[in-house]
Design an enzyme around this catalytic site. Structure first.
Site, PDB file in Angstrom:
ATOM      1  N   ASP A  54      31.521  17.539  -6.976  1.00 62.32           N
ATOM      2  CA  ASP A  54      30.651  18.726  -6.987  1.00 62.32           C
ATOM      3  C   ASP A  54      29.172  18.372  -7.178  1.00 62.32           C
ATOM      4  O   ASP A  54      28.322  19.260  -7.159  1.00 62.32           O
ATOM      5  CB  ASP A  54      31.100  19.710  -8.079  1.00 62.32           C
ATOM      6  CG  ASP A  54      32.422  20.375  -7.740  1.00 62.32           C
ATOM      7  OD1 ASP A  54      32.851  20.298  -6.577  1.00 62.32           O
ATOM      8  OD2 ASP A  54      33.037  20.970  -8.649  1.00 62.32           O
ATOM      9  N   ARG A  76      42.538  21.297   1.615  1.00 63.84           N
ATOM     10  CA  ARG A  76      42.845  21.810   0.287  1.00 63.84           C
ATOM     11  C   ARG A  76      44.209  22.504   0.182  1.00 63.84           C
ATOM     12  O   ARG A  76      44.283  23.703  -0.108  1.00 63.84           O
ATOM     13  CB  ARG A  76      41.716  22.733  -0.198  1.00 63.84           C
ATOM     14  CG  ARG A  76      40.372  22.032  -0.189  1.00 63.84           C
ATOM     15  CD  ARG A  76      39.278  22.864  -0.750  1.00 63.84           C
ATOM     16  NE  ARG A  76      39.305  22.971  -2.197  1.00 63.84           N
ATOM     17  CZ  ARG A  76      38.499  23.734  -2.893  1.00 63.84           C
ATOM     18  NH1 ARG A  76      37.597  24.476  -2.278  1.00 63.84           N
ATOM     19  NH2 ARG A  76      38.563  23.788  -4.208  1.00 63.84           N
ATOM     20  N   PRO A  77      45.291  21.757   0.379  1.00 69.64           N
ATOM     21  CA  PRO A  77      46.622  22.354   0.232  1.00 69.64           C
ATOM     22  C   PRO A  77      46.926  22.660  -1.234  1.00 69.64           C
ATOM     23  O   PRO A  77      46.222  22.181  -2.139  1.00 69.64           O
ATOM     24  CB  PRO A  77      47.550  21.251   0.737  1.00 69.64           C
ATOM     25  CG  PRO A  77      46.803  19.980   0.512  1.00 69.64           C
ATOM     26  CD  PRO A  77      45.344  20.319   0.660  1.00 69.64           C
ATOM     27  N   ARG A 131      27.760  32.428  -5.446  1.00 66.51           N
ATOM     28  CA  ARG A 131      29.154  32.358  -5.900  1.00 66.51           C
ATOM     29  C   ARG A 131      29.260  31.554  -7.185  1.00 66.51           C
ATOM     30  O   ARG A 131      30.150  31.788  -7.991  1.00 66.51           O
ATOM     31  CB  ARG A 131      30.013  31.667  -4.834  1.00 66.51           C
ATOM     32  CG  ARG A 131      30.216  32.487  -3.597  1.00 66.51           C
ATOM     33  CD  ARG A 131      31.177  31.788  -2.685  1.00 66.51           C
ATOM     34  NE  ARG A 131      32.403  31.463  -3.421  1.00 66.51           N
ATOM     35  CZ  ARG A 131      33.418  30.791  -2.907  1.00 66.51           C
ATOM     36  NH1 ARG A 131      33.367  30.371  -1.673  1.00 66.51           N
ATOM     37  NH2 ARG A 131      34.479  30.534  -3.629  1.00 66.51           N
ATOM     38  N   CYS A 154      39.156  25.267   3.896  1.00 66.54           N
ATOM     39  CA  CYS A 154      37.832  25.813   3.598  1.00 66.54           C
ATOM     40  C   CYS A 154      36.784  24.826   4.075  1.00 66.54           C
ATOM     41  O   CYS A 154      37.125  23.803   4.665  1.00 66.54           O
ATOM     42  CB  CYS A 154      37.685  26.147   2.121  1.00 66.54           C
ATOM     43  SG  CYS A 154      37.279  24.752   1.095  1.00 66.54           S
ATOM     44  N   LYS A 196      31.449  28.053 -14.382  1.00 63.99           N
ATOM     45  CA  LYS A 196      32.252  28.868 -13.464  1.00 63.99           C
ATOM     46  C   LYS A 196      33.692  28.353 -13.398  1.00 63.99           C
ATOM     47  O   LYS A 196      34.636  29.131 -13.488  1.00 63.99           O
ATOM     48  CB  LYS A 196      31.629  28.818 -12.065  1.00 63.99           C
ATOM     49  CG  LYS A 196      32.535  29.319 -10.958  1.00 63.99           C
ATOM     50  CD  LYS A 196      31.982  29.041  -9.574  1.00 63.99           C
ATOM     51  CE  LYS A 196      32.193  27.666  -9.041  1.00 63.99           C
ATOM     52  NZ  LYS A 196      33.377  27.419  -8.202  1.00 63.99           N
ATOM     53  N   ASN A 197      33.843  27.038 -13.250  1.00 65.21           N
ATOM     54  CA  ASN A 197      35.187  26.492 -13.031  1.00 65.21           C
ATOM     55  C   ASN A 197      36.029  26.434 -14.304  1.00 65.21           C
ATOM     56  O   ASN A 197      37.206  26.068 -14.250  1.00 65.21           O
ATOM     57  CB  ASN A 197      35.111  25.109 -12.371  1.00 65.21           C
ATOM     58  CG  ASN A 197      34.731  25.224 -10.905  1.00 65.21           C
ATOM     59  OD1 ASN A 197      34.715  26.324 -10.352  1.00 65.21           O
ATOM     60  ND2 ASN A 197      34.422  24.105 -10.283  1.00 65.21           N
TER      61      ASN A 197
END
Ligand code: EPU
Length: 427
Positions: free
Chosen positions: A302, A119-120, A394, A114, A19-20
Site C-alpha cells: 500500500d 484478488r480471489p 475512499r 479489481c 481505514k483497514n
C-alpha cells in the site's frame, strides 16, 4: 484535485484512524447483539459504504462527530451482501465470517477482480469450510451455511489480511479452539484482536504468525479506539520528502512503519521518531534505493505507488518489486505522462531519477495510485489535475485539507474547473 507544485511543506499534520482496521472492526460488531462503540474511525467513503451494508443487514449504525461510530446489531434481518456494494468495496467480504458465526448462514457476492489484481477469496472459503461451513458458489454469490462452526487447524498458503480477519471473527464464536498458521501479522490484525478480546473473545498471538482462538458462546458490547493509519502516515512522510520541507506528523505509531521509515531514511530523508509522532525533514537531493513489497513487517504494497513517486525524484536507478499484487502498476503510465522515467518488466519497475516532472492531467485508478499522483503533483512544475479523486476519498480523510494545512497549493475543483466548497469524503 488541482495541485500547483513547488511549495515545500511546513507545519503539523494529524493522522486519522486506520481505514483497514476500522473496516474489520465494524464487521465485528455483527458478532454481538450489544452496542459496540468505535472511536478514531476515519470518515472516509469506504466506512460509509460498509455502514450502509451493516444497516441493510439490520444493524443500527450511528455516526457521531469526531470519528465515533456506535453500532448495534440487536437483530440481523438479512444475511446478504449484494453485488452492488461488494463490487464497490471488496472489504464487504468481511461480513462473511461474522454472519456465519452468528446466524449460521451468509450470502455474499463474489467480489471479482479489481484494479490491482485478481484478488480471489479462495483461502477465506477453504478456511471456513475446514471450520464446518458448507459453501457453494452460485450465480456470482458465495452461499455458506453451518450449524455451529467448530474450531480447526488452519494453514494459509499465502498470507492474507482479510482472510485472517474473517477466520478470527468466525473462530471467536466457534465451538473449540482454532489455530491459524501463517496468519497475517499486520497491525490491523492486532487492532481487531484487541476489539474482539474486549468483546469477550479469547484470541492469543495477534501480531505473530500463529493465532490461537478459543471459541466462546457469546460476545458482548465494548468500546475501542482504532489504531492510527500507518499508510496515511507513510504517505505524509513521502509528501514531505518529495515536496521538500520540515513537518511534524502527530497521532501516529512509528513502530508500525519500521520498513517504510528505514527505507525512506536510506534515500537521505531525516526522520526523527517520538512515541506517537514523527519529524520529517527532506534533504536537498534524495538517493535512489530499491525495495520489494512484502507482508508485514516488510515494506507494504500500500506504499509502493507513493514510494515510486519519490524514486522518480531521487538520483540514480532503483528497482521496485511488487510481490503481493500482480497488477499494481497502474500509476506508472500516469507518472510517465508527467515526465517520470519508469520501465516495468513483469513484477519489477525500474525507475531512473531524477527526471523533472511537469504538471499534467492524470487519472486516478485506485486508492494508492491516486496518492502517488498527488505526491508527483507536489513535486511537478506547473499545475497537475488529478481526475477521479473518489478513489482518494475512499481511504484518505480530507487529504487535500491536510496538505493545504501544510502549505501545499491544492484544491478540489469541479468539472468546469471551479472550486468545490463542500467536502467530498462522504461524511
Ligand atoms: N489471496 C489469494 N486468495 C485469497 C486471499 C488472498 O490468493 O483467498 C492473495 C491475493 O490475491 C494477494 C495476496 O493473497 O496476492 C494478499 O492479499 P490479501 O488477502 O492480504 O489482501 P486483502 O486482505 O484483500 C488487504 C488490504 C489491502 C492491502 C492488502 C495487502 C483491507 C481492507 N485491504 O487486502 O489494502 O493492499 O491487504 O496488505 O485490509 C488499500 O488499502 O489500498 C488496500 C488495497
Amino acid at each position: 484535485m488541482r495541485i500547483v507544485g513547488g511549495r515545500p511543506l511546513e507545519g503539523t499534520v494529524r493522522i486519522s484512524g486506520a481505514k483497514n482496521a476500522s473496516l474489520p472492526d465494524l464487521c465485528a460488531t455483527l458478532l454481538t447483539d450489544q452496542t459496540v462503540r468505535l472511536s478514531n474511525v476515519p470518515e472516509v467513503r469506504d466506512i460509509r459504504t460498509l455502514a450502509r451494508l451493516l444497516s441493510d443487514l439490520g444493524a443500527c449504525v450511528r455516526f457521531e462527530v469526531g470519528g465515533i461510530i456506535e453500532a448495534r446489531a440487536a437483530d440481523i434481518t438479512s444475511v446478504e451482501a449484494p453485488y452492488e456494494l461488494v463490487k464497490t468495496m471488496r472489504a464487504s467480504v468481511l461480513v462473511l465470517g461474522p454472519l456465519l458465526a452468528r446466524c449460521g448462514k451468509a450470502r455474499v457476492s463474489l467480489p471479482g477482480g479489481c484494479a490491482i489484481g485478481a484478488r480471489p477469496i479462495n483461502l477465506h472459503l477453504q478456511a471456513l469450510e475446514k471450520m464446518g461451513a458448507r459453501i457453494r458458489v452460485e450465480s456470482g454469490f458465495v452461499e455458506a451455511q453451518c450449524e455451529r462452526l467448530r474450531g480447526a487447524e488452519i494453514y494459509f498458503d499465502t498470507v492474507t489480511v482479510t482472510g485472517t480477519e474473517n477466520v478470527m471473527m468466525a473462530a471467536a464464536l466457534a465451538d473449540g479452539e482454532t489455530v491459524v498458521r501463517n496468519a497475517a501479522c499486520e497491525p490491523e490484525i492486532g487492532d481487531l484482536a484487541e476489539l474482539l478480546n474486549a468483546m469477550g473473545a479469547r484470541i492469543q498471538g495477534a501480531g505473530g504468525s500463529t493465532l490461537r482462538i478459543e471459541g466462546v458462546t457469546s460476545l458482548r458490547g465494548a468500546e475501542h479506539k482504532v489504531v492510527p493509519d500507518r499508510i496515511e502516515t507513510g504517505t505524509f512522510i513521502a509528501a514531505c520528502a518529495i515536496a521538500g520541507g520540515d513537518i511534524e506528523i502527530r497521532d501516529c505509531h512509528p513502530s508500525h512503519l519500521r520498513a517504510v521509515i528505514e527505507k525512506i531514511r536510506e534515500t537521505g530523508v531525516r526522520i526523527e521518531e517520538g512515541p506517537d509522532n514523527l519529524r520529517v525533514r527532506s534533504p536537498r537531493a534524495m538517493k535512489a534505493s530499491s525495495v520489494s513489497t512484502l507482508p508485514y513487517p516488510g515494506f507494504p504494497t500500500d506504499m509502493q505507488a507513493q514510494y515510486m513517486a519519490l524514486m522518480t525524484q531521487a538520483t540514480g536507478t532503483s528497482t521496485l518489486t511488487e510481490t503481493i499484487f500482480e497488477n499494481r502498476y497502474m500509476h506508472v503510465a500516469e507518472l510517465q505522462r508527467m515526465g517520470a522515467s519508469v520501465r516495468v518488466e513483469g513484477r519489477t519497475a525500474i525507475v531512473t531519477g531524477a527526471a523533472p516532472l511537469s504538471g499534467a492531467q492524470v487519472m486516478a485508478t485506485d486508492l494508492r495510485a491516486s496518492a502517488s499522483l498527488v505526491l508527483a503533483g507536489l513535486a511537478a512544475t506547473g499545475t497537475t489535475i488529478v481526475n477521479r479523486v473518489y478513489h482518494l476519498d475512499r481511504g484518505y480523510f480530507r487529504i487535500d485539507e491536510k496538505l493545504r494545512g501544510l502549505g501545499a497549493d491544492i484544491e478540489r475543483i469541479d468539472e468546469k474547473g471551479g472550486p468545490v466548497p463542500a467536502r467530498e469524503d462522504g461524511a
